[in-house]
Design an enzyme around this catalytic site. Structure first.
Site, PDB file in Angstrom:
ATOM      1  N   GLU A   1      81.576 -34.470 -17.657  1.00  0.00           N
ATOM      2  CA  GLU A   1      81.792 -35.779 -18.289  1.00  0.00           C
ATOM      3  C   GLU A   1      80.710 -36.214 -19.277  1.00  0.00           C
ATOM      4  O   GLU A   1      79.964 -37.177 -19.016  1.00  0.00           O
ATOM      5  CB  GLU A   1      81.953 -36.852 -17.201  1.00  0.00           C
ATOM      6  CG  GLU A   1      83.165 -36.621 -16.331  1.00  0.00           C
ATOM      7  CD  GLU A   1      83.356 -37.690 -15.250  1.00  0.00           C
ATOM      8  OE1 GLU A   1      82.436 -38.479 -15.026  1.00  0.00           O
ATOM      9  OE2 GLU A   1      84.434 -37.711 -14.645  1.00  0.00           O
TER      10      GLU A   1
ATOM     11  N   GLU B   1      88.619 -33.132 -11.271  1.00  0.00           N
ATOM     12  CA  GLU B   1      88.411 -34.304 -10.415  1.00  0.00           C
ATOM     13  C   GLU B   1      89.641 -35.198 -10.475  1.00  0.00           C
ATOM     14  O   GLU B   1      90.224 -35.392 -11.549  1.00  0.00           O
ATOM     15  CB  GLU B   1      87.231 -35.179 -10.887  1.00  0.00           C
ATOM     16  CG  GLU B   1      85.872 -34.620 -10.581  1.00  0.00           C
ATOM     17  CD  GLU B   1      84.740 -35.536 -11.048  1.00  0.00           C
ATOM     18  OE1 GLU B   1      84.950 -36.768 -11.153  1.00  0.00           O
ATOM     19  OE2 GLU B   1      83.648 -34.999 -11.311  1.00  0.00           O
TER      20      GLU B   1
HETATM   21  O1  IFM Z   1      81.549 -40.160  -8.834  1.00  0.00           O
HETATM   22  C1  IFM Z   1      81.996 -39.882 -10.131  1.00  0.00           C
HETATM   23  C2  IFM Z   1      81.595 -38.476 -10.541  1.00  0.00           C
HETATM   24  O2  IFM Z   1      80.224 -38.294 -10.466  1.00  0.00           O
HETATM   25  C3  IFM Z   1      82.038 -38.213 -11.952  1.00  0.00           C
HETATM   26  N1  IFM Z   1      83.421 -38.528 -12.136  1.00  0.00           N
HETATM   27  C4  IFM Z   1      83.921 -39.779 -11.651  1.00  0.00           C
HETATM   28  C5  IFM Z   1      83.496 -39.994 -10.213  1.00  0.00           C
HETATM   29  C6  IFM Z   1      84.011 -41.344  -9.712  1.00  0.00           C
HETATM   30  O3  IFM Z   1      83.481 -42.371 -10.485  1.00  0.00           O
END
Ligand code: IFM
Length: 449
Positions: free
Chosen positions: A163, A356
């Site tokens: 990210e 994710e």
């Molecule tokens: O916890 C975060 C993660 O570190 C990166 N992506 C989003 C998740 C939830 O906010």
């Protein structure tokens, strides 16, 4: 059954969010250690100093993953454990931790997916300018090489960055995350450009040092738009546009962070909207950034409905009053896991892994000793069903990682937000699988909903 037979069912977490043990085995200081200790930066002043104590409890945690039936686990490596000062001498004790973790995963039959950067930049490098420094891509490549030399006999799947929209934008423009800067947009984009070059150099280092053919991907935020009316081809086209468009001077888009990596160019609308703030870049930079990858990874939590407006131009449609949302106030939009993978696969033409997806919920221990999280089950049911539809419609989806295997340190939100399939009682470090854990176990067994 829409998912391929070898579909990878996974879960994810990251170093600073679960490990704790920040002063052990020679680990250096990261920007998150520094930032979270500053007054007013995080909810309740929480830090990741102890977090889930995973550094000491990784065997118990892998046992929970095994019982869940996970095929793959996505974790990140803390740069300051490997190079406490960011560069220079390698700290073998730091590498040994990940080596033990990988052995434990493999013994449990779980495929390790390693992320090299999930935001814990060594403070020593930040003190020299961090991602703003033109040497930062070389620092990252050297760190990558050290990790890959040690782990690649056993780790096949790699991601350089998690990210960039967050660690660059929230860290350098919004001051909401470490290193807590509020820079002019021009400097933010320069840091972003260096981070993208670092991604490319890291891919090169992985390929150069891997002891077995590596499978390399990426895990940006998927900023997804989906059609208000999926049967209206104009809305579909509008949503596709909306998924990639750079519309405003902020970091929240897919195009700026994905096109360079997969197509070798910054998108035209981004060049236009960011204008004079765009850093000077060379063909050589773009070639490095676009080092070929094996798969497209993406973190998708939410989307926005987009439609064709009365004037014939795309517009974001409003959510209805009282629309469902998670405790992060993120809208619940399962459609994002159909249209996101579809639009990304169409544009970038690579197999897709959802690196994710998940939700924060208000979970607590009930009187019966269990943690009931029907909202999470409902959420995952909708999202995974949407992904299953994408696979049925021909999108080459190879895997899905639930965020997160356990409750953990949610950055500036501290321990308020619980994303896990496993509940963590932070006072005792007791782990309690939630109802959603058992539900996901069944999904894995059945290879889908
Ligand atoms: O916890 C975060 C993660 O570190 C990166 N992506 C989003 C998740 C939830 O906010």
């Amino acid at each position: 059954m829409a998912f391929r037979k070898d579909f990878l069912w996974g879960a994810a977490a990251s170093s600073y969010q679960i490990e704790g043990a920040v002063n052990e085995d020679g680990r250096g200081v990261s920007v998150w250690d520094t930032f979270s200790k500053k007054k007013g930066t995080t909810y309740e002043g929480a830090t990741g100093e102890v977090a889930c104590d995973h550094y000491h409890r990784y065997q118990e945690d892998v046992a929970l993953m095994k019982a869940l039936g996970l095929h793959a686990y996505r974790f990140s490596i803390a740069w300051p454990r490997i190079l406490p000062d960011g560069a220079g001498a390698v700290n073998e004790r730091g590498l040994d931790f990940y080596s033990r973790l990988v052995d434990e995963l493999l013994a449990a039959g779980i495929q390790p997916f390693a992320t090299l950067f999930h935001w814990d930049m060594p403070q020593a490098l930040e003190d020299q300018g961090g991602w703003r420094h033109p040497e930062s891509p070389n620092w990252f490549a050297a760190y990558t090489a050290a990790v890959v030399k040690k782990l690649s006999d056993r780790v096949k799947f790699w991601m350089p960055h998690n990210e960039p929209q967050c660690f660059i934008g929230m860290g350098h423009a919004d001051a909401a995350h470490a290193p807590g800067l509020k820079l002019p947009w021009k400097d933010v984009l320069l840091a972003g450009h260096h981070a993208l070059i670092a991604h490319g150099k890291s891919v090169q280092a992985i390929r150069a040092h891997a002891k077995q053919p590596a499978q390399v991907g990426y895990a940006p935020v998927g900023v997804v738009a989906y059609p208000s009316d999926p049967k209206n081809p104009h809305d579909v086209a509008a949503a596709q546009w909306g998924t990639f468009a750079v519309r405003e001077k902020n970091q929240w888009n897919s195009g700026w962070w994905m096109d360079p990596v997969f197509l070798g160019t910054y998108p035209d609308d981004g060049l236009h909207v960011y204008g004079a703030d765009v850093p000077k870049f060379t063909d050589a930079d773009m070639k490095t950034i676009a080092e070929p990858l094996d798969w497209f990874g993406v973190n998708i939590y939410q989307g926005r409905p987009v439609r064709i407006g009365a004037a014939g131009t795309p517009e974001i449609a409003p959510f209805p009053p009282g629309y469902p949302h998670t405790t992060m106030r993120w809208p619940v939009t399962p459609e994002a896991l159909y249209w996101g993978p579809r639009f990304y696969a169409e544009r970038y033409k690579l197999p897709v892994y959802v690196t994710e997806n998940g939700m924060a919920n208000c979970d607590w221990l009930s009187a019966d000793g269990k943690v009931h999280d029907p909202q999470r089950i409902q959420f995952l049911n909708g999202y995974i069903a949407a992904l299953q539809r994408a696979a049925a419609d021909g999108v080459d989806v190879r895997g899905y990682f639930q965020w997160s295997i356990m409750d953990n340190y949610e950055w500036a939100e501290g321990y308020r937000e619980r994303f896990g399939l496993v509940f963590v009682d932070y006072e005792t470090q007791r782990r309690i699988p939630k109802d959603s854990y058992y539900w996901y176990q069944n999904v894995i067994k059945r290879n889908g909903i």
